[in-house]
Design a protein around this motif. Structure first.
Motif, PDB file in Angstrom:
ATOM      1  N   LEU A 297     -26.992  55.194  47.448  1.00 59.58           N
ATOM      2  CA  LEU A 297     -25.632  55.219  47.978  1.00 59.58           C
ATOM      3  C   LEU A 297     -25.445  56.517  48.761  1.00 59.58           C
ATOM      4  N   PRO A 298     -25.104  56.471  50.052  1.00 57.86           N
ATOM      5  CA  PRO A 298     -24.926  55.275  50.884  1.00 57.86           C
ATOM      6  C   PRO A 298     -26.256  54.519  51.068  1.00 57.86           C
ATOM      7  N   PRO A 299     -26.186  53.265  51.516  1.00 64.72           N
ATOM      8  CA  PRO A 299     -27.416  52.511  51.780  1.00 64.72           C
ATOM      9  C   PRO A 299     -28.257  53.227  52.822  1.00 64.72           C
ATOM     10  N   TYR A 300     -29.580  53.145  52.655  1.00 66.10           N
ATOM     11  CA  TYR A 300     -30.486  53.870  53.555  1.00 66.10           C
ATOM     12  C   TYR A 300     -31.101  52.968  54.618  1.00 66.10           C
ATOM     13  N   THR A 301     -31.372  51.709  54.263  1.00 63.36           N
ATOM     14  CA  THR A 301     -32.080  50.831  55.194  1.00 63.36           C
ATOM     15  C   THR A 301     -31.197  49.745  55.798  1.00 63.36           C
ATOM     16  N   LEU A 302     -29.993  49.539  55.261  1.00 57.13           N
ATOM     17  CA  LEU A 302     -29.120  48.488  55.781  1.00 57.13           C
ATOM     18  C   LEU A 302     -28.314  48.989  56.968  1.00 57.13           C
ATOM     19  N   SER A 303     -28.279  48.196  58.031  1.00 55.42           N
ATOM     20  CA  SER A 303     -27.518  48.576  59.218  1.00 55.42           C
ATOM     21  C   SER A 303     -26.026  48.519  58.927  1.00 55.42           C
ATOM     22  N   LYS A 304     -25.235  49.203  59.757  1.00 52.92           N
ATOM     23  CA  LYS A 304     -23.781  49.187  59.597  1.00 52.92           C
ATOM     24  C   LYS A 304     -23.246  47.764  59.747  1.00 52.92           C
ATOM     25  N   ALA A 305     -23.846  46.989  60.662  1.00 52.74           N
ATOM     26  CA  ALA A 305     -23.378  45.621  60.885  1.00 52.74           C
ATOM     27  C   ALA A 305     -23.566  44.767  59.629  1.00 52.74           C
ATOM     28  N   LEU A 306     -24.702  44.922  58.950  1.00 54.77           N
ATOM     29  CA  LEU A 306     -24.943  44.150  57.729  1.00 54.77           C
ATOM     30  C   LEU A 306     -24.018  44.606  56.609  1.00 54.77           C
TER      31      LEU A 306
ATOM     32  N   VAL B  99      -6.440  57.685  44.257  1.00 55.74           N
ATOM     33  CA  VAL B  99      -7.218  56.505  44.626  1.00 55.74           C
ATOM     34  C   VAL B  99      -6.956  56.177  46.090  1.00 55.74           C
ATOM     35  N   ARG B 100      -8.028  56.108  46.847  1.00 53.01           N
ATOM     36  CA  ARG B 100      -7.883  55.775  48.263  1.00 53.01           C
ATOM     37  C   ARG B 100      -8.881  54.673  48.603  1.00 53.01           C
ATOM     38  N   GLY B 101      -9.192  54.526  49.878  1.00 57.23           N
ATOM     39  CA  GLY B 101     -10.119  53.474  50.288  1.00 57.23           C
ATOM     40  C   GLY B 101     -11.542  53.769  49.854  1.00 57.23           C
ATOM     41  N   GLU B 102     -12.469  53.037  50.428  1.00 55.43           N
ATOM     42  CA  GLU B 102     -13.882  53.194  50.080  1.00 55.43           C
ATOM     43  C   GLU B 102     -14.337  54.635  50.298  1.00 55.43           C
ATOM     44  N   VAL B 103     -15.001  55.203  49.311  1.00 57.27           N
ATOM     45  CA  VAL B 103     -15.502  56.574  49.396  1.00 57.27           C
ATOM     46  C   VAL B 103     -16.976  56.540  49.783  1.00 57.27           C
ATOM     47  N   ILE B 104     -17.302  57.121  50.928  1.00 57.58           N
ATOM     48  CA  ILE B 104     -18.696  57.232  51.372  1.00 57.58           C
ATOM     49  C   ILE B 104     -19.068  58.708  51.336  1.00 57.58           C
ATOM     50  N   PRO B 105     -19.806  59.162  50.325  1.00 62.76           N
ATOM     51  CA  PRO B 105     -20.107  60.589  50.165  1.00 62.76           C
ATOM     52  C   PRO B 105     -20.952  61.124  51.322  1.00 62.76           C
TER      53      PRO B 105
END
Length: 214
Positions: A11-20, A99-105
């Protein structure tokens, strides 16, 4: 297949594209609303293909927490189980402090499974549908590599500096396996591989011994 409890995740994903990632967010949101889920929902996806030809499949959806919830909570600093329990009790997200939206560290966190193989010599290390892991660790770092290294050290994995390495990969990974084999050979390791992989490595000019697939 291999039990999901024996897997590692980033997390965050390393190999998945933003579109996926966006497509899986879209599908998960639609399912949660259609099923009228309040609280946590566990969704498992499978992705076939790569790039623009990738297709996202839904394997299963469960109205419950998953084993990754504690990991995601630690990685993002959001107590997801507590937040979900409050929602189930009737408290809206907007009413919950902090609490807010999705947290992307801004850093990588990697969950790695801990296996008993080092403590119990002779135990079959081949993974399968039955969960074999006995715990989990987290490695955090500014880069994926740093986080991965920390997770392996935390799980008790010690990379050897000499010896023999066995390599066996599917056809689509053979070209990349040759690169790995070349690096290992340059570091003094002896190489063995199953016949198809051995042929690809040998064609790449790297010494390798073919062994039977067991």
């Amino acid at each position: 297949g291999i039990h999901s409890g024996d897997s590692a995740c980033s997390l965050p994903p390393y190999t998945l594209s933003k579109a996926l990632q966006d497509e899986m967010r879209r599908q998960a949101t639609l399912m949660a609303k259609a099923l009228k889920v309040v609280g946590l929902m566990n969704t498992q996806f499978a992705i076939q293909g790569e790039g623009e030809n990738a297709v996202v499949y839904v394997l299963e959806v469960n109205p419950r927490a998953s084993r990754t919830v504690p990991f995601v909570s630690k990685a993002t600093g959001q107590p997801l189980a507590k937040i979900a329990a409050r929602c189930m009790a009737g408290q809206k997200l907007a009413q919950q402090k902090g609490v807010r939206g999705e947290v992307i560290p801004p850093y990588f966190s990697i969950k790695e499974a801990v296996f008993p193989f080092n403590k119990f010599p002779g135990v079959d290390p081949i993974l399968g549908p039955e969960m074999r892991s006995i715990g989990e660790v987290i490695g955090a770092g500014r880069s994926f590599r740093e986080a991965m290294l920390k997770s392996q050290l935390g799980a008790g994995s010690r990379l050897p500096t000499k010896g023999t390495v066995c390599i066996t990969v599917k056809n689509g990974d053979k070209a990349r396996a040759v690169v790995v084999a070349r690096d290992l050979h340059a570091r003094g390791f002896q190489l063995v591989a199953t016949r198809g992989t051995a042929a690809a490595i040998a064609d790449g000019g790297v010494p390798v011994k073919a062994v039977n697939k067991v």
